[in-house]
Design an enzyme around this catalytic site. Structure first.
Site, PDB file in Angstrom:
ATOM      1  N   CYS A 132      -9.095  -6.324  16.852  1.00  0.00           N
ATOM      2  CA  CYS A 132      -9.858  -5.273  16.163  1.00  0.00           C
ATOM      3  C   CYS A 132     -11.319  -5.673  16.079  1.00  0.00           C
ATOM      4  O   CYS A 132     -12.149  -5.007  15.487  1.00  0.00           O
ATOM      5  CB  CYS A 132      -9.242  -4.965  14.820  1.00  0.00           C
ATOM      6  N   ASN A 145      -7.148   0.816   1.163  1.00  0.00           N
ATOM      7  CA  ASN A 145      -6.077   1.724   1.583  1.00  0.00           C
ATOM      8  C   ASN A 145      -6.568   3.169   1.539  1.00  0.00           C
ATOM      9  O   ASN A 145      -7.704   3.449   1.096  1.00  0.00           O
ATOM     10  CB  ASN A 145      -4.819   1.491   0.742  1.00  0.00           C
ATOM     11  N   ARG A 153     -13.833   0.947  16.994  1.00  0.00           N
ATOM     12  CA  ARG A 153     -13.436   1.994  17.938  1.00  0.00           C
ATOM     13  C   ARG A 153     -14.008   3.344  17.509  1.00  0.00           C
ATOM     14  O   ARG A 153     -14.556   4.094  18.315  1.00  0.00           O
ATOM     15  CB  ARG A 153     -11.914   2.076  18.022  1.00  0.00           C
ATOM     16  N   ASP A 159      -1.554  -1.629  13.609  1.00  0.00           N
ATOM     17  CA  ASP A 159      -1.937  -2.868  12.924  1.00  0.00           C
ATOM     18  C   ASP A 159      -1.264  -4.104  13.520  1.00  0.00           C
ATOM     19  O   ASP A 159      -1.461  -5.217  13.021  1.00  0.00           O
ATOM     20  CB  ASP A 159      -1.563  -2.770  11.440  1.00  0.00           C
ATOM     21  N   THR A 181      -7.961   4.533  -1.696  1.00  0.00           N
ATOM     22  CA  THR A 181      -9.244   3.904  -2.048  1.00  0.00           C
ATOM     23  C   THR A 181     -10.376   4.545  -1.259  1.00  0.00           C
ATOM     24  O   THR A 181     -11.448   4.847  -1.787  1.00  0.00           O
ATOM     25  CB  THR A 181      -9.175   2.398  -1.742  1.00  0.00           C
ATOM     26  N   ARG A 182     -10.132   4.772   0.018  1.00  0.00           N
ATOM     27  CA  ARG A 182     -11.172   5.366   0.869  1.00  0.00           C
ATOM     28  C   ARG A 182     -11.475   6.803   0.434  1.00  0.00           C
ATOM     29  O   ARG A 182     -12.631   7.203   0.361  1.00  0.00           O
ATOM     30  CB  ARG A 182     -10.711   5.343   2.341  1.00  0.00           C
ATOM     31  N   SER A 194       0.863  -1.204   0.000  1.00  0.00           N
ATOM     32  CA  SER A 194       0.000   0.000   0.000  1.00  0.00           C
ATOM     33  C   SER A 194       0.891   1.243   0.000  1.00  0.00           C
ATOM     34  O   SER A 194       2.039   1.190   0.489  1.00  0.00           O
ATOM     35  CB  SER A 194      -0.897   0.000   1.240  1.00  0.00           C
ATOM     36  N   SER A 238     -13.824   0.919  11.527  1.00  0.00           N
ATOM     37  CA  SER A 238     -13.249   0.737  12.864  1.00  0.00           C
ATOM     38  C   SER A 238     -14.336   0.733  13.944  1.00  0.00           C
ATOM     39  O   SER A 238     -15.058   1.737  14.123  1.00  0.00           O
ATOM     40  CB  SER A 238     -12.269   1.881  13.149  1.00  0.00           C
ATOM     41  N   ARG A 269     -13.587   0.146   3.649  1.00  0.00           N
ATOM     42  CA  ARG A 269     -12.303  -0.542   3.738  1.00  0.00           C
ATOM     43  C   ARG A 269     -11.409  -0.160   2.576  1.00  0.00           C
ATOM     44  O   ARG A 269     -11.825   0.579   1.675  1.00  0.00           O
ATOM     45  CB  ARG A 269     -12.548  -2.065   3.739  1.00  0.00           C
TER      46      ARG A 269
HETATM   47  N1  LIG Z   1      -4.963  -0.339   8.763  1.00  0.00           N
HETATM   48  C1  LIG Z   1      -5.344   1.033   8.762  1.00  0.00           C
HETATM   49  C2  LIG Z   1      -4.227   1.924   9.172  1.00  0.00           C
HETATM   50  N2  LIG Z   1      -3.116   1.493   9.826  1.00  0.00           N
HETATM   51  C3  LIG Z   1      -2.330   2.617  10.117  1.00  0.00           C
HETATM   52  C4  LIG Z   1      -2.966   3.731   9.591  1.00  0.00           C
HETATM   53  C5  LIG Z   1      -2.518   5.133   9.671  1.00  0.00           C
HETATM   54  C6  LIG Z   1      -1.086   5.301  10.112  1.00  0.00           C
HETATM   55  C7  LIG Z   1      -0.883   5.126  11.598  1.00  0.00           C
HETATM   56  O1  LIG Z   1      -1.838   5.178  12.402  1.00  0.00           O
HETATM   57  O2  LIG Z   1       0.286   4.974  11.961  1.00  0.00           O
HETATM   58  C8  LIG Z   1      -4.127   3.300   8.958  1.00  0.00           C
HETATM   59  C9  LIG Z   1      -5.085   4.140   8.199  1.00  0.00           C
HETATM   60  C10 LIG Z   1      -6.119   4.809   9.052  1.00  0.00           C
HETATM   61  O3  LIG Z   1      -6.415   4.358  10.176  1.00  0.00           O
HETATM   62  O4  LIG Z   1      -6.642   5.828   8.556  1.00  0.00           O
END
Ligand SMILES: NCc1[nH]cc(CCC(=O)O)c1CC(=O)O
Length: 304
Positions: free
Chosen positions: A241, A150, A130, A83, A153-154, A12, A128, A148
Site C-alpha cells: 500500500c 474506520n 491509489r 487489506d 470515523t471518516r 471495527s 490511499s 484514516r
Molecule cells: N482498510 C480500508 C478498507 N478495507 C476494506 C474496505 C471496504 C470493504 C472492501 O473493499 O471489501 C475498506 C474501507 C474503504 O476502503 O473505504
C-alpha cells in the site's frame, strides 16, 4: 457432536459485519456447529496518527489474527481482501473468497453531488495512494488531505466539516447500511478499484483440510478468478500500500478482462494496461499484465 469454530476478527464495525456474515452463513450450513467470534485489535487499528504507508502497510491489519490462529485461539480469520498483502505468510493459506460486493470507490459529501461538482481547490479526504494519483489526474486542483480510521470515523470527520468530500469503498458503506451516503459511484474509468476491493476472504492454517472442507460452500468461483488475477498482477509488481497500484478484473462468459494501473503521486504519471483471456488462466494473465506494465516502465514510475 457439537463442534465450535472460532473466527478471528478485528473490532471495527466493518470487520465485525464481515465476520458475522461468515458466522451466519456457516451456522445456516451446519446447524450443529457453534461459530464464535474472537475479537482483537490490530496495530493497523491502533496507530491512527500516521499515514498507513509510513507505518508498514496493510499487513498491520492481519498479523494479530494470524498469530491467534497459530496459537490455536482461532480457526479462521476473515479479512477484506483489499487489506491482505499479496504474500500470505508461511503456515497460512486463503481458504475461500466470497461473492464480491460492489467493488467501486464512492464519492461521499454533504454538499456536492460528484467529484466534478466540487469547487476549485476543494478539500478531499483519503489516505490511499491509489485514490490520490487517480483523483489528481482528473482534478489536479483538489487539495487531498490524509484521512484514516474506520468508516464511521471518516464519515464523522467529513460531517464535522474537515473535508468537502471523501473517498470510500462502496462495499464498506453498503455492508454497514450506509449506502445512502454514496453521492457518486466512481467509475473504474475515473478510479480503478483496489486489488481485491469489495471481496471478503477467509484465511486458514495451511493444509487444514477439515476447515477447508467446512468453508468450501462459501467460495464464489467467479470472484475467486477475479481476485486471483488481480493478486497475481500485484505480486509480480511487488505492490504494497506504499505505492499506487490498482487492478480490476471482470468475467464474462468465461473470459476474464484484467485492467491494471501503476502511478506516481509526485509526478502524476499513470500507466494503465489491459489483458484478456480464459478464466482458467486468471493468475497467468495477472503475471502477463504485470510484465506488460514493467516492460512499459512500471518499476521506474513506482520508484518516482
Ligand atoms: N482498510 C480500508 C478498507 N478495507 C476494506 C474496505 C471496504 C470493504 C472492501 O473493499 O471489501 C475498506 C474501507 C474503504 O476502503 O473505504
Amino acid at each position: 457432536m457439537n463442534k465450535t469454530l472460532r473466527i478471528a476478527t478485528r473490532q471495527s464495525p466493518l470487520a465485525l459485519w464481515q465476520a458475522e456474515y461468515v458466522q451466519t452463513r456457516l451456522e445456516k450450513l451446519y446447524p450443529n456447529l457453534t461459530v464464535v467470534l474472537v475479537e482483537m485489535s490490530t496495530k493497523g487499528d491502533q496507530i491512527l496518527n500516521s499515514p498507513l504507508p509510513k507505518i508498514g502497510g496493510k499487513g498491520l491489519f492481519i498479523k494479530e489474527l494470524e498469530v491467534s490462529m497459530m496459537k490455536g485461539m482461532a480457526d479462521i480469520a476473515v479479512h477484506s481482501m483489499k487489506d491482505v498483502p499479496y504474500e500470505i505468510p508461511q503456515g497460512f493459506e486463503l481458504g475461500a473468497i466470497l461473492k464480491r460486493e460492489n467493488p467501486f470507490d464512492a464519492f461521499v459529501s454533504n454538499d456536492f453531488s460528484s467529484i466534478d461538482d466540487l469547487p476549485q481547490n476543494a478539500k478531499v479526504g483519503t489516505c490511499s495512494m491509489r485514490r490520490i494519483v487517480q483523483l489528481k489526474a482528473i482534478r489536479p486542483d483538489l487539495k487531498i488531505l490524509d484521512l484514516r480510521g474506520n468508516i464511521n470515523t471518516r464519515l464523522k470527520k467529513l460531517d464535522e466539516g474537515e473535508f468537502d468530500g471523501i473517498i470510500l469503498a462502496c462495499a464498506g458503506l453498503i455492508r454497514l447500511g450506509l449506502e445512502d451516503r454514496i453521492k457518486q459511484q466512481i467509475s473504474d474509468q475515473q478510479s480503478l478499484p483496489a486489488i481485491g476491493q469489495g471481496a471478503v476472504g477467509i484465511e486458514i492454517r495451511e493444509n487444514d483440510t477439515g476447515i477447508l472442507k467446512l468453508i468450501k460452500p462459501l467460495i464464489d468461483v467467479e470472484t475467486t478468478y477475479r481476485i486471483s488475477a488481480e493478486r497475481a498482477m500485484n505480486a509480480r509488481l511487488e505492490g504494497g500500500c506504499l505505492v499506487p497500484i490498482a487492478g480490476f478484473a471482470l468475467v464474462n462468459n468465461e473470459q476474464i478482462t484484467l485492467t491494471g494501473l501503476v502511478g506516481n503521486v509526485d509526478t502524476g504519471v499513470i500507466l494503465k494496461e489491459q489483458v484478456l483471456g480464459h478464466v482458467s488462466q486468471a493468475e497467468t494473465l495477472g503475471v502477463e499484465l504485470a510484465n506488460k506494465l514493467i516492460s512499459l516502465g512500471a518499476k521506474d514510475i513506482l520508484k518516482g
